[in-house]
Design a protein around this motif. Structure first.
Motif, PDB file in Angstrom:
ATOM      1  N   GLN A  78      41.077  34.877 127.288  1.00  0.00           N
ATOM      2  CA  GLN A  78      40.230  33.250 127.738  1.00  0.00           C
ATOM      3  C   GLN A  78      38.666  34.156 127.561  1.00  0.00           C
ATOM      4  OE1 GLN A  78      42.310  30.602 128.334  1.00  0.00           O
ATOM      5  NE2 GLN A  78      42.711  29.194 126.433  1.00  0.00           N
ATOM      6  N   ALA A  79      38.024  33.335 127.868  1.00  0.00           N
ATOM      7  CA  ALA A  79      36.318  33.994 128.432  1.00  0.00           C
ATOM      8  C   ALA A  79      36.640  33.195 130.146  1.00  0.00           C
ATOM      9  CB  ALA A  79      35.745  32.804 128.320  1.00  0.00           C
ATOM     10  N   LYS A  94      33.121  37.201 129.161  1.00  0.00           N
ATOM     11  CA  LYS A  94      32.994  37.224 127.859  1.00  0.00           C
ATOM     12  C   LYS A  94      33.152  36.884 126.570  1.00  0.00           C
ATOM     13  CE  LYS A  94      28.647  36.568 131.224  1.00  0.00           C
ATOM     14  NZ  LYS A  94      26.977  37.136 132.143  1.00  0.00           N
ATOM     15  N   VAL A  95      32.731  36.207 125.537  1.00  0.00           N
ATOM     16  CA  VAL A  95      32.762  36.346 124.825  1.00  0.00           C
ATOM     17  C   VAL A  95      32.408  37.135 124.048  1.00  0.00           C
ATOM     18  CG1 VAL A  95      32.637  35.526 121.928  1.00  0.00           C
ATOM     19  CG2 VAL A  95      33.409  34.022 123.787  1.00  0.00           C
ATOM     20  N   GLU A  96      31.294  37.274 123.920  1.00  0.00           N
ATOM     21  CA  GLU A  96      30.916  38.745 123.789  1.00  0.00           C
ATOM     22  C   GLU A  96      31.016  40.069 124.645  1.00  0.00           C
ATOM     23  OE1 GLU A  96      29.756  36.166 125.376  1.00  0.00           O
ATOM     24  OE2 GLU A  96      27.707  36.183 126.947  1.00  0.00           O
ATOM     25  N   SER A 151      38.551  35.671 124.054  1.00  0.00           N
ATOM     26  CA  SER A 151      38.097  34.306 122.605  1.00  0.00           C
ATOM     27  C   SER A 151      37.552  32.658 124.099  1.00  0.00           C
ATOM     28  CB  SER A 151      39.501  33.697 122.377  1.00  0.00           C
ATOM     29  OG  SER A 151      40.499  32.891 123.233  1.00  0.00           O
ATOM     30  N   SER A 152      36.762  31.352 123.137  1.00  0.00           N
ATOM     31  CA  SER A 152      36.059  31.137 123.908  1.00  0.00           C
ATOM     32  C   SER A 152      36.946  29.648 124.276  1.00  0.00           C
ATOM     33  CB  SER A 152      34.823  30.485 123.561  1.00  0.00           C
ATOM     34  OG  SER A 152      35.164  30.547 121.703  1.00  0.00           O
TER      35      SER A 152
END
Length: 123
Positions: free
Chosen positions: A13-14, A87-89, A122-123
């Motif tokens: 997770q983020a 982060k998601v990115e 994942s966010s």
């Protein structure tokens, strides 16, 4: 011939953390400058981090500075990438690369590559 094998990728997770490892076979590992790159779907492979053979010099892509740490253990022929506050990115396939000749930010300058390990945030 040098072989590089990455491990440690996964789904997180983020805000979470992962540590990637890159195990190298072959002699003279401590003479190889090493790098980590990543490639997201539909994007170019991009530089993430670099470490000199002795471990005395490190460099990072701006977006990962302060969050990622590259290190190496020459006794174990292994390079690590500690990734915090993901982060998601940051989602991409991460590759380690070795024995750079020239600009360490240029993936074309590396002689050896691993098969890659998927990191999904994942966010």
């Amino acid at each position: 011939q040098v072989q590089l094998v990455e491990s440690g990728g996964g789904l997180v997770q983020a805000g979470g953390s992962l540590r990637l490892s890159c195990a190298a076979s072959g002699r003279s590992f401590n003479s190889y400058n090493m790098g980590w790159f990543r490639q997201a779907p539909g994007k170019e492979r991009e530089f993430v981090a670099y470490i000199s053979g002795s471990g005395g010099s490190t460099y990072y892509e701006n977006s990962v500075k302060g969050r990622f740490t590259i290190s190496r253990d020459n006794a174990k022929n292994t390079v690590y990438l500690q990734m915090n506050n993901l982060k998601v990115e940051d989602t991409a396939v991460y590759y380690c690369a070795g024995n750079v000749r020239g600009d360490f930010r240029d993936y074309a300058k590396y002689a050896y590559w691993g098969q890659g390990t998927q990191v999904t945030v994942s966010s």
